[in-house]
Design an enzyme around this catalytic site. Sequence first.
Site, PDB file in Angstrom:
ATOM      1  N   ASN A  61       0.841  -1.199   0.000  1.00  0.00           N
ATOM      2  CA  ASN A  61       0.000   0.000   0.000  1.00  0.00           C
ATOM      3  C   ASN A  61       0.875   1.247   0.000  1.00  0.00           C
ATOM      4  O   ASN A  61       1.917   1.297   0.650  1.00  0.00           O
ATOM      5  CB  ASN A  61      -1.011   0.004   1.160  1.00  0.00           C
ATOM      6  CG  ASN A  61      -0.406  -0.155   2.523  1.00  0.00           C
ATOM      7  OD1 ASN A  61       0.620  -0.794   2.680  1.00  0.00           O
ATOM      8  ND2 ASN A  61      -1.025   0.410   3.524  1.00  0.00           N
ATOM      9  N   GLU A  63       0.448   5.261   0.548  1.00  0.00           N
ATOM     10  CA  GLU A  63      -0.484   6.293   1.018  1.00  0.00           C
ATOM     11  C   GLU A  63      -0.063   7.680   0.557  1.00  0.00           C
ATOM     12  O   GLU A  63       1.025   7.882   0.001  1.00  0.00           O
ATOM     13  CB  GLU A  63      -0.603   6.199   2.543  1.00  0.00           C
ATOM     14  CG  GLU A  63      -1.170   4.855   2.972  1.00  0.00           C
ATOM     15  CD  GLU A  63      -1.439   4.744   4.462  1.00  0.00           C
ATOM     16  OE1 GLU A  63      -1.007   5.622   5.239  1.00  0.00           O
ATOM     17  OE2 GLU A  63      -2.104   3.746   4.842  1.00  0.00           O
ATOM     18  N   CYS A  72      -4.182   0.709  -2.414  1.00  0.00           N
ATOM     19  CA  CYS A  72      -4.010  -0.529  -1.646  1.00  0.00           C
ATOM     20  C   CYS A  72      -2.928  -1.416  -2.277  1.00  0.00           C
ATOM     21  O   CYS A  72      -2.645  -1.314  -3.475  1.00  0.00           O
ATOM     22  CB  CYS A  72      -5.312  -1.329  -1.631  1.00  0.00           C
ATOM     23  SG  CYS A  72      -6.644  -0.571  -0.713  1.00  0.00           S
ATOM     24  N   GLU A  74      -3.083  -4.607  -2.972  1.00  0.00           N
ATOM     25  CA  GLU A  74      -3.590  -5.538  -3.987  1.00  0.00           C
ATOM     26  C   GLU A  74      -3.606  -4.894  -5.364  1.00  0.00           C
ATOM     27  O   GLU A  74      -3.190  -5.488  -6.355  1.00  0.00           O
ATOM     28  CB  GLU A  74      -5.030  -5.972  -3.647  1.00  0.00           C
ATOM     29  CG  GLU A  74      -5.172  -6.751  -2.356  1.00  0.00           C
ATOM     30  CD  GLU A  74      -5.380  -5.869  -1.128  1.00  0.00           C
ATOM     31  OE1 GLU A  74      -4.789  -4.758  -1.072  1.00  0.00           O
ATOM     32  OE2 GLU A  74      -6.101  -6.290  -0.237  1.00  0.00           O
ATOM     33  N   CYS A 112     -10.349  -4.731   0.551  1.00  0.00           N
ATOM     34  CA  CYS A 112     -11.450  -3.757   0.507  1.00  0.00           C
ATOM     35  C   CYS A 112     -12.318  -3.997  -0.733  1.00  0.00           C
ATOM     36  O   CYS A 112     -11.936  -4.724  -1.657  1.00  0.00           O
ATOM     37  CB  CYS A 112     -10.910  -2.328   0.525  1.00  0.00           C
ATOM     38  SG  CYS A 112     -10.315  -1.750  -1.069  1.00  0.00           S
ATOM     39  N   CYS A 115     -10.764  -3.139  -4.192  1.00  0.00           N
ATOM     40  CA  CYS A 115      -9.796  -4.146  -4.666  1.00  0.00           C
ATOM     41  C   CYS A 115     -10.523  -5.384  -5.177  1.00  0.00           C
ATOM     42  O   CYS A 115     -10.136  -5.965  -6.195  1.00  0.00           O
ATOM     43  CB  CYS A 115      -8.815  -4.521  -3.554  1.00  0.00           C
ATOM     44  SG  CYS A 115      -7.603  -3.225  -3.256  1.00  0.00           S
TER      45      CYS A 115
HETATM   46  N1  THU Z   1      -5.221  -1.497   2.647  1.00  0.00           N
HETATM   47  C1  THU Z   1      -4.664  -2.314   1.715  1.00  0.00           C
HETATM   48  O1  THU Z   1      -3.617  -2.006   1.125  1.00  0.00           O
HETATM   49  N2  THU Z   1      -5.284  -3.477   1.442  1.00  0.00           N
HETATM   50  C2  THU Z   1      -6.353  -3.969   2.131  1.00  0.00           C
HETATM   51  O2  THU Z   1      -6.778  -5.081   1.864  1.00  0.00           O
HETATM   52  C3  THU Z   1      -6.987  -3.158   3.181  1.00  0.00           C
HETATM   53  C4  THU Z   1      -6.457  -1.783   3.337  1.00  0.00           C
HETATM   54  C5  THU Z   1      -4.504  -0.259   2.996  1.00  0.00           C
HETATM   55  C6  THU Z   1      -5.137   1.025   2.563  1.00  0.00           C
HETATM   56  C7  THU Z   1      -4.510   1.993   3.551  1.00  0.00           C
HETATM   57  O3  THU Z   1      -3.225   2.358   3.094  1.00  0.00           O
HETATM   58  C8  THU Z   1      -4.336   1.156   4.808  1.00  0.00           C
HETATM   59  O4  THU Z   1      -4.377  -0.196   4.391  1.00  0.00           O
HETATM   60  C9  THU Z   1      -5.411   1.392   5.856  1.00  0.00           C
HETATM   61  O5  THU Z   1      -6.675   1.290   5.323  1.00  0.00           O
END
Ligand code: THU
Length: 159
Positions: A61, A63, A72, A74, A112, A115
């Site tokens: 991920n 940000e 994310c 994925e 999520c 994804c």
């Molecule tokens: N996130 C992911 O990368 N994948 C997931 O399956 C759930 C959430 C990330 C998004 C954000 O950077 C952090 O986790 C918190 O939500």
Amino acid sequence: MRTIDIHIPILVKEESELTSEELHLLDEARRATYRSYAPYSHFSVGAAVLLADGTIVGGSNQENAAYPSGLCAERTAMFYANSRYPDQPIRSICIAARNAYGEFIHRPIAPCGACRQSLLEAEQRAGHPIGVLLYGTDGIYSIRSIKDLLPLGFDESFL
Ligand code: THU
């Protein structure tokens, strides 16, 4: 009135029950968590996708101070795989996550909705089910396809 029952089998596996290929993918997903950029959530997610020719692509991920601009793990992994190897369908994906204390989470990570939607299209593009491994230290969920993760999903057939 009638009922539609949707049954989704989820195998709960121990690490010792994974095939060597699955274990390799899990290792890559865990490794990818250390490449996460998560200064806001402190939740480090790693994903590894296995392609038809055996190539493994990892992603984490990423940000941003403008929160929705981040992505994310994925989708980072999948979009990179599709852009770098457009002719190699995705066979499976494994996801792992570490919490703000740096520990791998106990409960298997749940991708999520966005994804799941993006992965559904990758599955249709591949023309076969994409297997999913969701890692938690308490157990690993093994799910046979993305469709199982997103029943009643929206796709091009509605357009
Ligand atoms: N996130 C992911 O990368 N994948 C997931 O399956 C759930 C959430 C990330 C998004 C954000 O950077 C952090 O986790 C918190 O939500």
